[in-house]
Write a protein that holds these residues in place. Structure first.
Motif, PDB file in Angstrom:
ATOM      1  N   MET A  88       0.804  -1.197   0.000  1.00 43.19           N
ATOM      2  CA  MET A  88       0.000   0.000   0.000  1.00 43.19           C
ATOM      3  C   MET A  88       0.838   1.246   0.000  1.00 43.19           C
ATOM      4  O   MET A  88       0.386   2.315  -0.325  1.00 43.19           O
ATOM      5  N   GLY A 110       0.351  -1.060   7.948  1.00 43.19           N
ATOM      6  CA  GLY A 110      -1.093  -1.049   8.126  1.00 43.19           C
ATOM      7  C   GLY A 110      -1.531   0.260   8.742  1.00 43.19           C
ATOM      8  O   GLY A 110      -0.830   0.834   9.584  1.00 43.19           O
ATOM      9  N   LEU A 111      -2.690   0.739   8.286  1.00 40.88           N
ATOM     10  CA  LEU A 111      -3.145   2.061   8.688  1.00 40.88           C
ATOM     11  C   LEU A 111      -3.341   2.164  10.196  1.00 40.88           C
ATOM     12  O   LEU A 111      -2.961   3.162  10.807  1.00 40.88           O
ATOM     13  N   ALA A 112      -3.924   1.132  10.813  1.00 38.33           N
ATOM     14  CA  ALA A 112      -4.204   1.214  12.256  1.00 38.33           C
ATOM     15  C   ALA A 112      -2.919   1.400  13.047  1.00 38.33           C
ATOM     16  O   ALA A 112      -2.828   2.272  13.923  1.00 38.33           O
ATOM     17  N   ARG A 147      -0.049   2.480  11.997  1.00 37.55           N
ATOM     18  CA  ARG A 147       0.633   3.740  11.663  1.00 37.55           C
ATOM     19  C   ARG A 147      -0.073   4.931  12.302  1.00 37.55           C
ATOM     20  O   ARG A 147       0.570   5.883  12.736  1.00 37.55           O
ATOM     21  N   GLN A 148      -1.411   4.889  12.351  1.00 32.18           N
ATOM     22  CA  GLN A 148      -2.134   5.964  13.044  1.00 32.18           C
ATOM     23  C   GLN A 148      -1.806   5.945  14.534  1.00 32.18           C
ATOM     24  O   GLN A 148      -1.613   7.005  15.154  1.00 32.18           O
ATOM     25  N   ALA A 149      -1.737   4.744  15.116  1.00 34.96           N
ATOM     26  CA  ALA A 149      -1.425   4.642  16.542  1.00 34.96           C
ATOM     27  C   ALA A 149      -0.030   5.185  16.818  1.00 34.96           C
ATOM     28  O   ALA A 149       0.193   5.895  17.813  1.00 34.96           O
TER      29      ALA A 149
END
Lengths: 158, 272
Positions: A1, A14-16, A18-20
């Motif tokens: 991605m 993974g977005l989760a 990376r946001q965390a």
């Protein structure tokens, strides 16, 4: 991605994750994730702290007023790297720390004892109303709560 | 239940008295999370509703851009608040506000990636399924970008709007802030955004600090932002524009002057 990250600590994928990682950077003192422009993330971190200081000052107006020009610096030094527990508890925790250091201004001491006489707060769970009568003191300031009514019995020494 | 029209202002308790005395006011926005789902409405807001002023709930903590599914309780609250004020629509942001169990305390930008488009589209659809009225999405002001953007801002937003059918809440001050901080031309972004999808427009003040423009909502609206409002209206006039002010409230005369300047820039009747 996504395109590969530059060298650094193994970046989360993974977005989760990376946001965390990004939120931890902004509010909990974690290092800036690889690839971000550090100056910009630092600016965002400072802006978040400034907004948070304003919100805590609205919940603890006497504490903030008592510190006056020192409010922002005091709050920033205390809050940097410390995630929020909500404005009410942030101000409460800060007021207690200042009390313990002997650095709580009189207005802040009075605000704190009035709150502490009315509420039980263990520093972990949200504050809740006391059912039994209670005294609270911080330095010279003393407050009494009886049947839900709180009185400042003795003001802090100016 | 009238669609937003003309010049409005963000209703906040601190300026309720000022807002109550604006004779031409036809719409306001209220922070959705500040209202109790079961009512009652704050007296000032209830009085505006009785006058027929449109009230649009504006969510700030849904975190539609979070990788996790949106919290159904937060969506339910927004839905109940929309019914409480008989809103024609509600709005939220293309942003996330929490992750990994931590609250950021403000709106954070998403990476402009396919993965993020998929996440936000899924959350918007989850919200739309429970909301009684249409949803408009607002792009935010960001001080930083993610390192791996695959789409530019216009394509990113257009994909999300196309996939969800949501309206666009365009914040002209955010367009200005992002362009200035990235060194881009804000008019170029206006040229590429789907302006025909605008539900209404936000305008707010800001200030420069350490070389960056901050969208503070606590400073005056800069002339450059008003000029951009004019540029937007020259392309396609939006039905409604709303001034957001969130602190350091100026004297009433100064706030009235900002509302008047906005009305003039957009070619709407003054509301003061």
């Amino acid at each position: 991605m996504s395109t590969p990250h530059p060298a650094g600590p193994t970046p989360p994928t993974g977005l989760a994750a990376r946001q965390a990682a990004l939120v931890a950077t902004l509010v909990a003192g974690a290092p800036v994730p690889a690839g971000f422009v550090t100056d910009r993330v630092d600016a965002a971190r400072a802006a978040l702290l400034r907004k948070r200081a304003g919100e805590v000052a609205r919940h603890w107006p006497l504490l903030a007023a008592g510190l006056g020009d020192a409010w922002w610096g005091t709050f920033r030094d205390w809050a940097a790297g410390r995630p929020t527990a909500g404005s009410l508890r942030d101000g409460w925790d800060l007021a207690r720390e200042l009390r313990d250091r002997g650095a709580l201004p009189p207005l802040g001491a009075e605000e704190l004892v009035v709150r502490e006489a009315a509420h039980h707060y263990d520093g972990e769970q949200p504050p809740r109303h006391r059912r039994l009568p209670a005294f609270a003191r911080a330095g010279d300031a003393v407050a009494l709560q009886f049947a839900g009514r709180v009185r400042l019995l003795r003001p802090a020494r100016r | 239940m009238t669609w937003p029209h003309g010049v409005g202002i963000g209703w906040r308790p601190e300026i309720a008295g000022f807002v109550a005395e604006l004779p031409g006011l036809r719409f306001v926005e209220v922070v959705a999370e500040s209202l109790a789902a079961g009512g009652p409405l704050p007296a000032g807001l209830a009085a505006l509703r009785e006058r027929g002023v449109t009230v649009v709930p504006h969510g700030v903590r849904l975190s539609l851009g979070g990788a996790e599914p949106v919290d159904p309780h937060r969506v339910a609250h927004l839905a109940r608040v929309a019914e409480l004020v008989d809103a024609p629509l509600v709005s939220e942001h293309v942003a996330f506000v929490r992750a990994g169990g931590l609250e950021a305390g403000h709106l954070l930008p998403l990476p402009r990636t396919r993965e993020a488009v998929t996440a936000v589209v899924a959350n918007v659809r989850r919200a739309q399924a429970e909301l009684p009225v249409p949803l408009a999405l607002e792009p935010i002001a960001a001080l930083f970008d993610w390192p791996d953007d695959e789409l530019d801002e216009a394509d990113f937003l257009t994909e999300i709007l196309d996939a969800t059918g949501a309206g666009l809440l365009l914040d002209v001050a955010n367009v200005y802030a992002n362009a200035r901080n990235r060194g881009d031309d804000p008019h170029a972004l206006l040229d590429r955004l789907p302006l025909e999808r605008i539900s209404y427009v936000h305008v707010a003040g800001g200030a420069e600090r350490d070389g960056l423009y901050h969208d503070t909502h606590t400073d005056p609206v800069p002339a450059e932002v008003l000029e951009l409002v004019g540029a937007l209206c020259a392309r396609r006039p939006p039905p409604a524009l709303l001034l957001e002010r969130d602190g350091h409230y100026p004297p009433a005369a100064a706030l009235r002057a900002e509302l008047d300047a906005l009305a003039v820039a957009a070619g709407h009747p003054v509301v003061t």
